[in-house]
Design a protein around this motif. Structure first.
Motif, PDB file in Angstrom:
ATOM      1  N   ILE A 274       0.837  -1.208   0.000  1.00 33.96           N
ATOM      2  CA  ILE A 274       0.000   0.000   0.000  1.00 33.96           C
ATOM      3  C   ILE A 274       0.871   1.258   0.000  1.00 33.96           C
ATOM      4  O   ILE A 274       0.611   2.217  -0.739  1.00 33.96           O
ATOM      5  N   THR A 275       1.920   1.263   0.825  1.00 31.59           N
ATOM      6  CA  THR A 275       2.806   2.431   0.849  1.00 31.59           C
ATOM      7  C   THR A 275       3.556   2.566  -0.475  1.00 31.59           C
ATOM      8  O   THR A 275       3.810   3.687  -0.936  1.00 31.59           O
ATOM      9  N   SER A 276       3.889   1.437  -1.088  1.00 29.23           N
ATOM     10  CA  SER A 276       4.549   1.496  -2.393  1.00 29.23           C
ATOM     11  C   SER A 276       3.600   2.059  -3.443  1.00 29.23           C
ATOM     12  O   SER A 276       4.016   2.836  -4.309  1.00 29.23           O
ATOM     13  N   CYS A 277       2.346   1.638  -3.392  1.00 33.64           N
ATOM     14  CA  CYS A 277       1.338   2.185  -4.319  1.00 33.64           C
ATOM     15  C   CYS A 277       1.187   3.686  -4.125  1.00 33.64           C
ATOM     16  O   CYS A 277       1.056   4.444  -5.090  1.00 33.64           O
ATOM     17  N   VAL A 319       3.659  -1.458 -15.726  1.00 31.14           N
ATOM     18  CA  VAL A 319       4.761  -1.278 -14.771  1.00 31.14           C
ATOM     19  C   VAL A 319       4.690  -2.343 -13.670  1.00 31.14           C
ATOM     20  O   VAL A 319       5.715  -2.903 -13.254  1.00 31.14           O
ATOM     21  N   ALA A 320       3.462  -2.649 -13.192  1.00 31.71           N
ATOM     22  CA  ALA A 320       3.290  -3.666 -12.151  1.00 31.71           C
ATOM     23  C   ALA A 320       3.738  -5.039 -12.647  1.00 31.71           C
ATOM     24  O   ALA A 320       4.352  -5.814 -11.896  1.00 31.71           O
ATOM     25  N   PHE A 321       3.455  -5.362 -13.910  1.00 28.05           N
ATOM     26  CA  PHE A 321       3.865  -6.659 -14.454  1.00 28.05           C
ATOM     27  C   PHE A 321       5.377  -6.739 -14.627  1.00 28.05           C
ATOM     28  O   PHE A 321       5.982  -7.803 -14.408  1.00 28.05           O
ATOM     29  N   LEU A 370      -3.800  -1.209 -10.654  1.00 31.69           N
ATOM     30  CA  LEU A 370      -5.004  -0.379 -10.574  1.00 31.69           C
ATOM     31  C   LEU A 370      -4.953   0.551  -9.372  1.00 31.69           C
ATOM     32  O   LEU A 370      -5.277   1.744  -9.474  1.00 31.69           O
ATOM     33  N   LEU A 371      -4.550   0.017  -8.213  1.00 28.05           N
ATOM     34  CA  LEU A 371      -4.487   0.841  -7.003  1.00 28.05           C
ATOM     35  C   LEU A 371      -3.487   1.980  -7.159  1.00 28.05           C
ATOM     36  O   LEU A 371      -3.737   3.120  -6.751  1.00 28.05           O
ATOM     37  N   ALA A 372      -2.347   1.648  -7.759  1.00 27.97           N
ATOM     38  CA  ALA A 372      -1.294   2.650  -7.879  1.00 27.97           C
ATOM     39  C   ALA A 372      -1.607   3.680  -8.956  1.00 27.97           C
ATOM     40  O   ALA A 372      -1.206   4.844  -8.849  1.00 27.97           O
ATOM     41  N   GLY A 373      -2.336   3.286  -9.991  1.00 32.49           N
ATOM     42  CA  GLY A 373      -2.530   4.168 -11.129  1.00 32.49           C
ATOM     43  C   GLY A 373      -3.848   4.883 -11.201  1.00 32.49           C
ATOM     44  O   GLY A 373      -4.016   5.797 -12.033  1.00 32.49           O
ATOM     45  N   ILE A 661      11.056   2.967   1.133  1.00 31.41           N
ATOM     46  CA  ILE A 661       9.741   3.386   0.627  1.00 31.41           C
ATOM     47  C   ILE A 661       9.433   4.821   1.066  1.00 31.41           C
ATOM     48  O   ILE A 661       8.900   5.621   0.297  1.00 31.41           O
ATOM     49  N   SER A 662       9.779   5.142   2.295  1.00 30.59           N
ATOM     50  CA  SER A 662       9.546   6.501   2.785  1.00 30.59           C
ATOM     51  C   SER A 662      10.334   7.518   1.957  1.00 30.59           C
ATOM     52  O   SER A 662       9.821   8.588   1.616  1.00 30.59           O
ATOM     53  N   CYS A 663      11.577   7.183   1.652  1.00 30.99           N
ATOM     54  CA  CYS A 663      12.402   8.089   0.857  1.00 30.99           C
ATOM     55  C   CYS A 663      11.831   8.252  -0.556  1.00 30.99           C
ATOM     56  O   CYS A 663      11.883   9.349  -1.137  1.00 30.99           O
ATOM     57  N   MET A 664      11.273   7.174  -1.107  1.00 31.10           N
ATOM     58  CA  MET A 664      10.640   7.275  -2.421  1.00 31.10           C
ATOM     59  C   MET A 664       9.445   8.214  -2.372  1.00 31.10           C
ATOM     60  O   MET A 664       9.214   9.002  -3.292  1.00 31.10           O
ATOM     61  N   GLY A 665       8.645   8.111  -1.304  1.00 29.06           N
ATOM     62  CA  GLY A 665       7.507   9.016  -1.160  1.00 29.06           C
ATOM     63  C   GLY A 665       7.954  10.454  -1.029  1.00 29.06           C
ATOM     64  O   GLY A 665       7.361  11.382  -1.617  1.00 29.06           O
ATOM     65  N   LEU A 666       8.997  10.661  -0.240  1.00 25.33           N
ATOM     66  CA  LEU A 666       9.532  12.007  -0.065  1.00 25.33           C
ATOM     67  C   LEU A 666      10.071  12.542  -1.385  1.00 25.33           C
ATOM     68  O   LEU A 666       9.911  13.729  -1.718  1.00 25.33           O
TER      69      LEU A 666
END
Length: 773
Positions: A274-277, A319-321, A370-373, A661-666
């Motif tokens: 979920i955080t990655s999405c 991208v997910a695949f 779907l969730l991410a996009g 993951i946090s750094c990616m979000g930031l």
């Protein structure tokens, strides 16, 4: 993927059995003298007497099968097995083959487990032990008894919660009892630990009726006991398919993963995904402005909102695949490492996948895509062509970023909690492995006797100059094994005082360098009288309410095991005879060299040189067995590494994922900020702003978010970690140094992430961004 494969692996146990809907395991639940549940975990085992009682006196049951420990090693495939016993297994009733649908490659299923000292081997064990294709008729020595191979099981991919290399006939138990090689427990209704009982119910028999039958047996044979000190338990049914995954139980017969671990791992995987999405969404939105004109042109040329939405969702799923494919190869690469974890070996994981699992992976990738996009696709498809083509700089995807900033704070708060937790776990493991237990650990070789005479081995070793002391003992201190008994001053006293105990010889204290604070220890000149004496520790003297250690000397205690009286001759200083997860408890040392299972060899000089001498001495005493030796230090550190080491590794991986993951979000937010403020930055540069000022301007808001995460994360980490730290009598400290290192780690990683985007402001060319103004 790894978590999904793990859960799928556990859900495959025992599903192959065509009679699975009618098979139950009888477990034991401790109750008090009034039949009220006493609490604690249920025992997977039950008395061996249940079989005959059920078959002789009750209906509705087609078969009853017992498995009994005592044949071969335990099921756990980790260090600690007896290397002189070539198999792990159980004694079993003949019906075990039919109930659990084990097919034979060699042998007659009607007779293979009929006669005493008959053994059926697994396909793998037969290949390991014998070169012959068909070993039926050959013999195998287990626990000094000779067994005849009567059958070999077919190789099978079926997964069962019962793990073994071999099954010996239950008729063997009667022979061993008759020859007094083992204690007769066949008619003991109060031995709930030696064996496991499974029933195959008739097709028309309900679980409620079976439970009623077990209640009747409890009332007839157990509830009527007048011995207040007797352990009592009721019988409960556990369906075969509820064993693994299932509830956490004591005395498991094989690998069984509790549901709570499945839920924990699944929840952890869900949080990571979920955080990655969310981060994918952040990054997509941050880059959305670069595609705004593309969307405008497509719409002008006739593309509808649904076309744009489908286009960007398709890209997200693609991208997910790609991620799924990369993840698959990563799982393949890291699988050997994961399977070497101690708990993975104990639970017999193999992480095998099938077409169903692959199908689930594909579906999972679609859902993740779907969730991410969905949010970026919805925002991009909503662009109005006239706005994005006329003046892109006026386009804003979000007017308020409260939700996104809150999520960044939450992510970095969790990251800081994980960082501080992994540091605490590492420090705690280091404390366990380095703390002084109160006895000598170094230069101490431990030899498993395997039935060898301790006295003969001591005599053979005593002439070696590099060996300073030798002693025999029942089990090893601080390695997780604990033996208990009870004592009273007088029979008229109310309750028995529970003690841990070691059986040892007259040299144990000197070899282990344990301090004697009062009285004396067992004398070597009078072994016979030593059996009437006992040595206890300070905690035991306090539990018996003696005013001081000296007052306890010469007092007599009643030994519950045989009701004999033993005189206290010495008081030991308290030391950690158990692992450091518990406080020092009352301890008794009882003299009986005949029951010792290990020998401690205290030495000087080089370990490998001494081991060669010990091996030679062992061969002279017991040439038919291999030397089973290891240092006491290795034994103790191995226990803590097994119990705590894997946890450190797992939390370390989680911490890495959390901070990454946090750094990616930031990075997503920093990218978005830089993209949307390019015009402002260009004007500031034209008006003379320094590069450092611009970087600080863009970074200031993010640094506030990190600071807020620190203010929330440190107290939360302190509260959460003190929950488990307070359970330990010996614990590491949650101090300022640890907090400073953890916070600095997070701030550095966060700062580098922010700088990777805000430094772009330095390279912005005002001409490119202001030429149309």
């Amino acid at each position: 993927m790894a978590v999904m494969m793990l859960v799928a692996d556990q859900l495959m146990y025992d599903r192959y059995n065509t009679k699975r809907d009618r098979i139950f395991r009888i477990m034991s639940r401790q109750v008090d003298n009034n039949g009220v549940t006493a609490g604690g975990m249920d025992n997977a085992s039950s008395p061996m007497t249940l079989r005959d009682e059920l078959l002789d006196n009750y209906t509705g049951i087609e078969k009853v099968v017992r498995l009994k420990r005592g044949f071969g090693n335990n099921w756990m495939d980790i260090d600690g097995q007896d290397i002189n016993i070539p198999v792990k297994g159980y004694f079993a009733d003949p019906e075990v083959l039919d109930m659990f649908e084990y097919e034979l490659e060699h042998g007659d299923p009607l007779t293979v487990l009929k006669n005493p000292f008959a053994v059926v081997l697994s396909h793998e064990a037969a290949r390991k032990l014998f070169t012959e294709e068909n070993p039926v008729g050959l013999t195998l020595k287990v626990n000094k008894d000779l067994y005849t191979v009567t059958g070999v099981l077919k190789k099978s991919s079926n997964k069962s919660h019962i793990v073994f290399d071999a099954l010996a006939s239950m008729a063997t138990v009667k022979s061993l009892e008759a020859s007094h090689k083992i204690k007769n427990e066949s008619d003991n209704w109060f031995n709930f630990w030696e064996g496991w009982t499974y029933i195959l119910a008739n097709k028309d028999q309900s679980e409620t009726e079976l439970s009623s039958t077990l209640d009747k047996i409890y009332k007839q044979h157990i509830a009527t006991s007048t011995n207040a000190e007797q352990y009592k338990a009721k019988f409960i049914l556990q369906h075969l398919l509820d064993i693994t995954p299932g509830v956490l139980v004591n005395n498991s017969i094989g690998p069984s993963m509790p549901w709570i671990i499945v839920y924990f791992l699944s929840g952890l995987a869900a949080i990571i995904m979920i955080t990655s999405c969310f981060n994918f969404t952040n990054l997509s939105i941050a880059r959305a402005l670069t595609r705004a004109k593309e969307v405008g042109v497509r719409k002008v040329n006739g593309a509808g909102k649904s076309h744009i939405l489908i286009q960007f969702l398709t890209e997200s799923i693609f991208v997910a695949f790609i991620s799924l494919l990369l993840a698959f190869f990563m799982v393949i690469a890291f699988k050997p490492i994961m399977l070497q974890l101690n708990f993975a070996r104990m639970l017999q994981w193999d992480l095998q996948a099938n077409y169903v699992i692959y199908g689930v992976f594909m579906l999972f990738a679609i859902i993740v895509g779907l969730l991410a996009g969905i949010l970026p696709a919805a925002l991009l498809s909503a662009f109005q062509p006239i706005k994005v083509l006329k003046k892109l700089s006026d386009v804003r995807l979000f007017s308020r970023l409260t939700l996104r900033r809150s999520l960044i704070v939450i992510q970095f708060t969790l990251s800081l909690i994980f960082i501080l937790t992994i540091m605490l776990l590492y420090n705690q493991l280091d404390l366990f492995q380095s703390k002084d237990h109160g006895f000598s650990v170094s230069n101490n070789i431990v030899i498993r006797l395997n039935g060898t005479s301790a006295e003969k081995l001591k005599t053979s070793l005593s002439g070696l100059s590099s060996i300073t002391s030798i002693s025999a003992v029942s089990h090893l201190p601080a390695t997780g094994e604990s033996r208990g008994t009870a004592f009273k001053k007088e029979m008229s006293d109310g309750e028995w005082s529970e003690f841990s105990y070691f059986i040892a010889d007259e040299d144990y204290l000197r070899t282990m360098k344990i301090k004697l604070i009062a009285g004396k220890y067992f004398a070597s000149i009078d072994p016979a009288s030593n059996r009437n004496f006992i040595v206890i520790n300070e905690a035991a003297a306090k539990a018996l309410h003696y005013d001081s250690p000296v007052d306890a000397i010469g007092q007599q205690l009643i030994y519950k095991a045989d009701s004999t009286r033993k005189t206290i001759i010495g008081i030991l200083a308290d030391y950690n005879h158990q692992i450091l997860f518990s406080e020092i408890k009352p301890l008794a040392i009882i003299y009986n060299p005949d029951e010792c299972q290990y020998v401690h060899v205290k030495f000087t000089g080089n370990y490998h040189d001494v081991l060669k001498l010990v091996t030679k001495a062992w061969s002279s005493v017991n040439p038919d067995s291999k030397l089973d030796a290891q240092t006491l230090e290795e034994k103790i550190t191995g226990v803590y590494d097994t119990l705590f080491g894997d946890l450190v590794n797992i939390v370390g991986v989680i911490s890495f994922l959390a901070i990454f993951i946090s750094c990616m979000g930031l990075m997503g937010m920093a990218t978005y900020t830089t993209e949307t403020r390019t015009k402002e930055i260009s004007i500031r540069k034209v008006l003379g702003s320094e590069n450092a000022q611009l970087v600080l301007l863009l970074s200031r808001g993010f640094l506030k978010l990190l600071s807020l995460a620190v203010l929330i994360g440190v107290p939360m980490a302190w509260l959460l970690n003190n929950i488990w730290l307070d359970m330990l009598p010996y614990r590491t400290s949650f101090d300022v140094k640890l907090i400073a290192i953890g916070v600095a780690t997070m701030l550095i990683l966060g700062g580098v992430t922010i700088a990777s985007q805000t430094l772009r402001a330095v390279f912005i060319n005002p001409v490119d961004n202001l030429r149309n103004e």
